[in-house]
Write an enzyme that holds these catalytic residues in place. Structure first.
Site, PDB file in Angstrom:
ATOM      1  CD  GLU A  84      34.217  82.611  50.769  1.00 23.83           C
ATOM      2  OE1 GLU A  84      32.981  82.690  51.121  1.00 23.83           O
ATOM      3  OE2 GLU A  84      34.956  83.481  50.172  1.00 23.83           O
ATOM      4  CG  ASP A 136      40.748  83.497  54.200  1.00 23.60           C
ATOM      5  OD1 ASP A 136      41.556  84.000  53.431  1.00 23.60           O
ATOM      6  OD2 ASP A 136      39.579  84.049  54.480  1.00 23.60           O
TER       7      ASP A 136
END
Length: 376
Positions: free
Chosen positions: A128, A69
Site C-alpha cells: 500500500e 502482500d
C-alpha cells in the site's frame, strides 16, 4: 462455532494490521507459523519486515513463486467483527490478511506433499506504500532464490466465491502518487491585496487539472487524475500562506503517464506565475502496470477452468495499482482476482470478504502448482 485452521489464521492476522515496513507482529506471526511446519526441506529468510520461504523440490528444474502482500491500511474498522483490528486506526481493508493466509495454506500443502520444482513464497511488506515489491525484488535475499515463474492474487469483492477473473496482457494500470505544495504570502483577510492566497491558488489548480485527461489523453486510451485531499490555512480570517494537494494519477500506458505528468508540471508552472508563489511537485510512490504473461495466463485459465471447481471469468483491465507489476517486469507470471463476495469494496471500513474463499483458493492453487511443478 468451530472455524477451520486457515480461517482462524486469517482472523488472527485481521486483528493485527500494520502499515508498510512496520509489519513486525505480522512478520512474527508468519515466522512462528512456518516454525510449526518444521520440515528439513524448508528454508527461511527475513527481508526487512517481510519473509521469504523456499520449499526444496524433489528434482528441481525451475522455481515457482507465489507472492502475498502483508500490510494493512490506516482506516478505522467498522465491520463489527468479533475479531476486528486491535490496532486503533488500522485495518486490513484490502484483503491482505486473506492473501497472506492463502500463501500460508499453499505453503503448508507444498511441505506436506513436495513437488519436483522448488517453490518460493514471498510475504511482501508495504504494497500500500511506499512499495515493497521493487526493493524485495532487488534484494540480495531474493536474488539467490529468484523465481522463474511467479503468481499473485487480489481479492475481488464484486465477484462471487468460487470464481476467479483475469486476462492476458494488461490487468492493472500504471499508478503514481501526486503531491503539490504551494507557498505564497499570507496576510489578514481584510487586506487580500497584500497577500498571495494559496487556497485560491489550490482551487484554480484543481480545476485546471481536470483538463489534463480530457484534452491530452487519447479517448481510446484511459487515464485519471484524482485529488483526494486538500489542506491549507489556519483560521477563517487569515489568508493562507500554504496549501497542499494530494492525489493519484492512473494510466493504462507508460506513454500516457509521461504525457500526463508533463502537462501537470506545465499547469503548476502557470499557477506559480499567476499567483506569484512557489510550487513543489512530488510524485511519491509509482507502481508499474501489471502485465500478465500471455501464454502463462492462458494456460492457467484453461487449467483452472477444466481441472478445478472454480469458474473462470475473462475480465477487463482495471485502473487499480499494484506493485506486483514490478515483479512481472522481470519474471514471467500473472495476477488474478479472487471472488470474495463482499457488499463493501476494497479500502472500505466495512469490507467483509466471505471466508469460504480462503480454502477454495488454497485447494485450486495447490492443484495448479502441483500440475505446473511436477514432471509427468
Amino acid at each position: 462455532m468451530v472455524v477451520s485452521k486457515f480461517v482462524q489464521i486469517r482472523r488472527d492476522l485481521h486483528k493485527i494490521p500494520e502499515i508498510g515496513f512496520k509489519e513486525w507482529k505480522t512478520q512474527r506471526y508468519i515466522l512462528d507459523y512456518i516454525g510449526t511446519l518444521s520440515n528439513e526441506h524448508v528454508e527461511v529468510k527475513v527481508w526487512r519486515t517481510g519473509v521469504i520461504v523456499k520449499v526444496k523440490g524433489k528434482n528441481p528444474e525451475k522455481v515457482i513463486g507465489y507472492r502475498a502482500d502483508i500490510d494493512g491500511l490506516p482506516i478505522t474498522e467498522e465491520t463489527g467483527y468479533e475479531f476486528a483490528s486491535v490496532h486503533e486506526g488500522m485495518m486490513h481493508a484490502c484483503g491482505h490478511d486473506l492473501h497472506t493466509t492463502i500463501g500460508l495454506g499453499l505453503l503448508t500443502a507444498a511441505v506436506t506433499e513436495r513437488i519436483d520444482d522448488d517453490l518460493v513464497f514471498l510475504f511482501q511488506p508495504a504494497e500500500e506504500g511506499p512499495g515493497g515489491a521493487l526493493p524485495m525484488l532487488e534484494s540480495e535475499e531474493l536474488k539467490e532464490w529468484k523465481p522463474n515463474i511467479i503468481l499473485g492474487l487480489h481479492i475481488a469483492p464484486e465477484y462471487p466465491v468460487g470464481t476467479i477473473a483475469t486476462k492476458e496482457g494488461l490487468l492493472f494500470a500504471n499508478t503514481s502518487e501526486l503531491y503539490v505544495d504551494l507557498k505564497g504570502k499570507g496576510g489578514h483577510a481584510a487586506y487580500p491585496h497584500t497577500a498571495n492566497d494559496m487556497i485560491v491558488a489550490a482551487s484554480h489548480l484543481v480545476t485546471q487539472l481536470q483538463s489534463v485527461i480530457s484534452r491530452n489523453v487519447n479517448p481510446l486510451d484511459s487515464a485519471v487524475i484524482t485529488i483526494g485531499k486538500i489542506t491549507g490555512g489556519t483560521v477563517q480570517n487569515i489568508i493562507a500562506e500554504k496549501s497542499r494537494l494530494e492525489g493519484t494519477i492512473r494510466t493504462l500506458s507508460v506513454e500516457s503517464m509521461s504525457r500526463v505528468k508533463s502537462r501537470i508540471e506545465a499547469i503548476v508552472a502557470g499557477i506559480e506565475a499567476s499567483f506569484q508563489c512557489e510550487a513543489i511537485i512530488d510524485y511519491g510512490a509509482m507502481y508499474h502496470q501489471v502485465y500478465n504473461h500471455e501464454a502463462l495466463t492462458r494456460e492457467f485459465m484453461q487449467f483452472v477452468s477444466e481441472q478445478t471447481d472454480m469458474k473462470v471469468i475473462t475480465c477487463t483491465e482495471a485502473m487499480t495499482g499494484e506493485d506486483f507489476g514490478y515483479m512481472l517486469q522481470e519474471i514471467p507470471g500473472f495476477m488474478f482476482w479472487l471472488g470474495v463476495n463482499s457488499e463493501y469494496g476494497l479500502h472500505h471500513a466495512k469490507l467483509k470478504p466471505d471466508e469460504e474463499a480462503i480454502e477454495k483458493a488454497i485447494v485450486f492453487l495447490d492443484q495448479y502448482v502441483k500440475w505446473k511443478g511436477t514432471r509427468k
